[in-house]
Design a protein around this motif. Structure first.
Motif, PDB file in Angstrom:
ATOM      1  N   MET A   1       0.787  -1.449   5.766  1.00  0.00           N
ATOM      2  CA  MET A   1       1.574  -1.514   4.542  1.00  0.00           C
ATOM      3  C   MET A   1       0.965  -2.516   3.555  1.00  0.00           C
ATOM      4  SD  MET A   1       3.787   0.808   4.738  1.00  0.00           S
ATOM      5  CE  MET A   1       4.826   0.532   3.364  1.00  0.00           C
ATOM      6  N   SER A   2       0.378  -3.592   4.064  1.00  0.00           N
ATOM      7  CA  SER A   2      -0.209  -4.572   3.148  1.00  0.00           C
ATOM      8  C   SER A   2      -1.370  -3.953   2.365  1.00  0.00           C
ATOM      9  CB  SER A   2      -0.666  -5.816   3.897  1.00  0.00           C
ATOM     10  OG  SER A   2      -1.697  -5.489   4.822  1.00  0.00           O
ATOM     11  N   TYR A   3      -2.058  -3.003   2.956  1.00  0.00           N
ATOM     12  CA  TYR A   3      -3.155  -2.322   2.253  1.00  0.00           C
ATOM     13  C   TYR A   3      -2.628  -1.521   1.069  1.00  0.00           C
ATOM     14  CZ  TYR A   3      -7.333   0.576   1.596  1.00  0.00           C
ATOM     15  OH  TYR A   3      -8.434   1.204   1.073  1.00  0.00           O
ATOM     16  N   LEU A   4      -1.431  -0.987   1.196  1.00  0.00           N
ATOM     17  CA  LEU A   4      -0.826  -0.199   0.125  1.00  0.00           C
ATOM     18  C   LEU A   4      -0.221  -1.057  -0.977  1.00  0.00           C
ATOM     19  CD1 LEU A   4       1.024   2.659   2.013  1.00  0.00           C
ATOM     20  CD2 LEU A   4      -0.883   2.885   0.440  1.00  0.00           C
ATOM     21  N   THR A   5       0.183  -2.267  -0.671  1.00  0.00           N
ATOM     22  CA  THR A   5       0.870  -3.082  -1.670  1.00  0.00           C
ATOM     23  C   THR A   5      -0.079  -3.714  -2.682  1.00  0.00           C
ATOM     24  OG1 THR A   5       0.894  -5.000  -0.195  1.00  0.00           O
ATOM     25  CG2 THR A   5       2.856  -3.585  -0.199  1.00  0.00           C
ATOM     26  N   ALA A   6      -1.344  -3.846  -2.344  1.00  0.00           N
ATOM     27  CA  ALA A   6      -2.309  -4.457  -3.268  1.00  0.00           C
ATOM     28  C   ALA A   6      -2.453  -3.618  -4.543  1.00  0.00           C
ATOM     29  CB  ALA A   6      -3.655  -4.637  -2.593  1.00  0.00           C
ATOM     30  N   ARG A   7      -2.511  -2.309  -4.375  1.00  0.00           N
ATOM     31  CA  ARG A   7      -2.615  -1.360  -5.486  1.00  0.00           C
ATOM     32  C   ARG A   7      -2.408   0.033  -4.916  1.00  0.00           C
ATOM     33  NH1 ARG A   7      -7.243   1.616  -5.507  1.00  0.00           N
ATOM     34  NH2 ARG A   7      -9.035   0.813  -4.389  1.00  0.00           N
ATOM     35  N   ASP A   8      -2.223   1.002  -5.793  1.00  0.00           N
ATOM     36  CA  ASP A   8      -2.103   2.385  -5.331  1.00  0.00           C
ATOM     37  C   ASP A   8      -3.394   2.803  -4.649  1.00  0.00           C
ATOM     38  OD1 ASP A   8       0.473   2.850  -6.131  1.00  0.00           O
ATOM     39  OD2 ASP A   8      -0.070   3.860  -7.995  1.00  0.00           O
ATOM     40  N   ARG A   9      -3.257   3.650  -3.671  1.00  0.00           N
ATOM     41  CA  ARG A   9      -4.415   4.161  -2.935  1.00  0.00           C
ATOM     42  C   ARG A   9      -4.388   5.682  -2.943  1.00  0.00           C
ATOM     43  NH1 ARG A   9      -7.627  -0.358  -1.874  1.00  0.00           N
ATOM     44  NH2 ARG A   9      -6.218  -2.043  -1.383  1.00  0.00           N
ATOM     45  N   THR A  10      -5.578   6.262  -2.854  1.00  0.00           N
ATOM     46  CA  THR A  10      -5.651   7.707  -2.710  1.00  0.00           C
ATOM     47  C   THR A  10      -5.504   8.056  -1.234  1.00  0.00           C
ATOM     48  OG1 THR A  10      -8.041   7.760  -2.371  1.00  0.00           O
ATOM     49  CG2 THR A  10      -7.252   7.880  -4.659  1.00  0.00           C
ATOM     50  N   GLU A  11      -5.239   9.310  -1.002  1.00  0.00           N
ATOM     51  CA  GLU A  11      -5.123   9.765   0.388  1.00  0.00           C
ATOM     52  C   GLU A  11      -6.429   9.509   1.133  1.00  0.00           C
ATOM     53  OE1 GLU A  11      -4.298  13.932   2.780  1.00  0.00           O
ATOM     54  OE2 GLU A  11      -3.648  13.758   0.691  1.00  0.00           O
ATOM     55  N   ARG A  12      -7.543   9.786   0.475  1.00  0.00           N
ATOM     56  CA  ARG A  12      -8.853   9.593   1.113  1.00  0.00           C
ATOM     57  C   ARG A  12      -9.130   8.110   1.394  1.00  0.00           C
ATOM     58  NH1 ARG A  12     -12.172  11.185   4.704  1.00  0.00           N
ATOM     59  NH2 ARG A  12     -14.318  10.773   4.193  1.00  0.00           N
ATOM     60  N   GLU A  13      -8.753   7.227   0.460  1.00  0.00           N
ATOM     61  CA  GLU A  13      -8.947   5.784   0.693  1.00  0.00           C
ATOM     62  C   GLU A  13      -8.144   5.326   1.915  1.00  0.00           C
ATOM     63  OE1 GLU A  13      -9.736   3.757  -3.659  1.00  0.00           O
ATOM     64  OE2 GLU A  13      -7.697   4.369  -3.175  1.00  0.00           O
ATOM     65  N   MET A  14      -6.914   5.804   2.011  1.00  0.00           N
ATOM     66  CA  MET A  14      -6.065   5.422   3.138  1.00  0.00           C
ATOM     67  C   MET A  14      -6.623   5.966   4.443  1.00  0.00           C
ATOM     68  SD  MET A  14      -3.579   3.527   3.611  1.00  0.00           S
ATOM     69  CE  MET A  14      -2.387   3.100   4.812  1.00  0.00           C
ATOM     70  N   GLN A  15      -7.108   7.188   4.396  1.00  0.00           N
ATOM     71  CA  GLN A  15      -7.695   7.792   5.589  1.00  0.00           C
ATOM     72  C   GLN A  15      -8.917   6.996   6.044  1.00  0.00           C
ATOM     73  OE1 GLN A  15      -9.118  11.768   4.924  1.00  0.00           O
ATOM     74  NE2 GLN A  15      -9.181  12.227   7.102  1.00  0.00           N
ATOM     75  N   THR A  16      -9.766   6.623   5.115  1.00  0.00           N
ATOM     76  CA  THR A  16     -10.963   5.834   5.435  1.00  0.00           C
ATOM     77  C   THR A  16     -10.580   4.473   6.001  1.00  0.00           C
ATOM     78  OG1 THR A  16     -12.193   6.964   3.680  1.00  0.00           O
ATOM     79  CG2 THR A  16     -13.087   4.852   4.458  1.00  0.00           C
ATOM     80  N   TYR A  17      -9.569   3.852   5.402  1.00  0.00           N
ATOM     81  CA  TYR A  17      -9.109   2.544   5.870  1.00  0.00           C
ATOM     82  C   TYR A  17      -8.592   2.633   7.305  1.00  0.00           C
ATOM     83  CZ  TYR A  17      -6.305  -1.682   6.291  1.00  0.00           C
ATOM     84  OH  TYR A  17      -5.766  -2.872   6.732  1.00  0.00           O
ATOM     85  N   LEU A  18      -7.751   3.604   7.564  1.00  0.00           N
ATOM     86  CA  LEU A  18      -7.195   3.753   8.916  1.00  0.00           C
ATOM     87  C   LEU A  18      -8.285   4.085   9.924  1.00  0.00           C
ATOM     88  CD1 LEU A  18      -3.908   5.686   8.077  1.00  0.00           C
ATOM     89  CD2 LEU A  18      -4.122   3.286   8.778  1.00  0.00           C
ATOM     90  N   ASP A  19      -9.237   4.888   9.484  1.00  0.00           N
ATOM     91  CA  ASP A  19     -10.360   5.224  10.358  1.00  0.00           C
ATOM     92  C   ASP A  19     -11.183   3.981  10.682  1.00  0.00           C
ATOM     93  OD1 ASP A  19     -11.868   7.196  11.798  1.00  0.00           O
ATOM     94  OD2 ASP A  19     -13.410   7.077  10.228  1.00  0.00           O
ATOM     95  N   SER A  20     -11.342   3.099   9.702  1.00  0.00           N
ATOM     96  CA  SER A  20     -12.113   1.865   9.939  1.00  0.00           C
ATOM     97  C   SER A  20     -11.405   0.934  10.912  1.00  0.00           C
ATOM     98  CB  SER A  20     -12.382   1.133   8.623  1.00  0.00           C
ATOM     99  OG  SER A  20     -11.209   0.489   8.156  1.00  0.00           O
ATOM    100  N   LYS A  21     -10.092   1.099  11.036  1.00  0.00           N
ATOM    101  CA  LYS A  21      -9.306   0.294  11.984  1.00  0.00           C
ATOM    102  C   LYS A  21      -9.233   0.978  13.350  1.00  0.00           C
ATOM    103  CE  LYS A  21      -8.261  -2.910   9.073  1.00  0.00           C
ATOM    104  NZ  LYS A  21      -8.851  -4.223   9.204  1.00  0.00           N
ATOM    105  N   GLU A  22     -10.018   2.059  13.479  1.00  0.00           N
ATOM    106  CA  GLU A  22     -10.183   2.790  14.723  1.00  0.00           C
ATOM    107  C   GLU A  22      -8.907   3.457  15.242  1.00  0.00           C
ATOM    108  OE1 GLU A  22     -12.510   0.589  17.570  1.00  0.00           O
ATOM    109  OE2 GLU A  22     -13.952   0.010  16.034  1.00  0.00           O
ATOM    110  N   PHE A  23      -8.091   3.940  14.311  1.00  0.00           N
ATOM    111  CA  PHE A  23      -6.954   4.766  14.701  1.00  0.00           C
ATOM    112  C   PHE A  23      -7.476   6.162  15.030  1.00  0.00           C
ATOM    113  CE2 PHE A  23      -4.743   1.502  12.288  1.00  0.00           C
ATOM    114  CZ  PHE A  23      -3.600   1.303  13.047  1.00  0.00           C
TER     115      PHE A  23
END
Length: 147
Positions: A1-23
């Motif tokens: 959730m903290s990743y989303l509060t900094a600014r709006d994110r695209t679906e692809r940005e969120m997917q990449t972020y979660l992937d980098s956290k090895e989900f």
């Protein structure tokens, strides 16, 4: 959730972020579905806000905005909808504002060099030759009226 509060994110940005956290893929898909359902991720809204903000802070052409939104991997239909707010008259107005800025900046240069530099700056912001020329001519005509 903290990743989303900094600014709006695209679906692809969120997917990449979660992937980098090895989900895992299933977790990522479920998370993205839930975030979209809650309205926390919305690529259409992101594209619209991006265009409005970008034009308000640093005017660029429709073409430049299109390329920037493609880099964010926004679906093309959302990009087209977001760019509908930029009409040709508005784009020329933005080009004139950019031309005025650089015209003043290069005022001490030879007129031909100044013209080349201003046109170059406009084209670097994605304005085509025709609109760049019109914007430059408009600024030059206005400047001649002052003299």
């Amino acid at each position: 959730m903290s990743y989303l509060t900094a600014r709006d994110r695209t679906e692809r940005e969120m997917q990449t972020y979660l992937d980098s956290k090895e989900f895992g893929e299933a977790d990522i898909d479920a998370t993205l579905s839930r975030l979209k359902e809650l309205g926390l991720i919305n690529d259409r809204r992101y594209a619209e806000q991006f265009v409005r903000t970008r034009l308000a802070t640093k005017p660029v052409s429709r073409t430049h905005l299109y390329r920037q939104l493609l880099e964010h991997q926004i679906p093309k239909e959302y990009i087209a909808e977001a760019l509908d707010v930029v009409d040709p008259d508005e784009e020329l107005k933005h080009a004139i504002a950019v031309a005025e800025k650089f015209y003043r900046q290069f005022l001490n240069l030879d007129s031909q060099v100044r013209k080349q530099r201003v046109l170059s700056r406009l084209q670097a912001r994605g304005y085509g030759y025709d609109i760049s020329s019109k914007a430059y001519q408009s600024v030059e005509d206005e400047t001649e009226e002052w003299s």
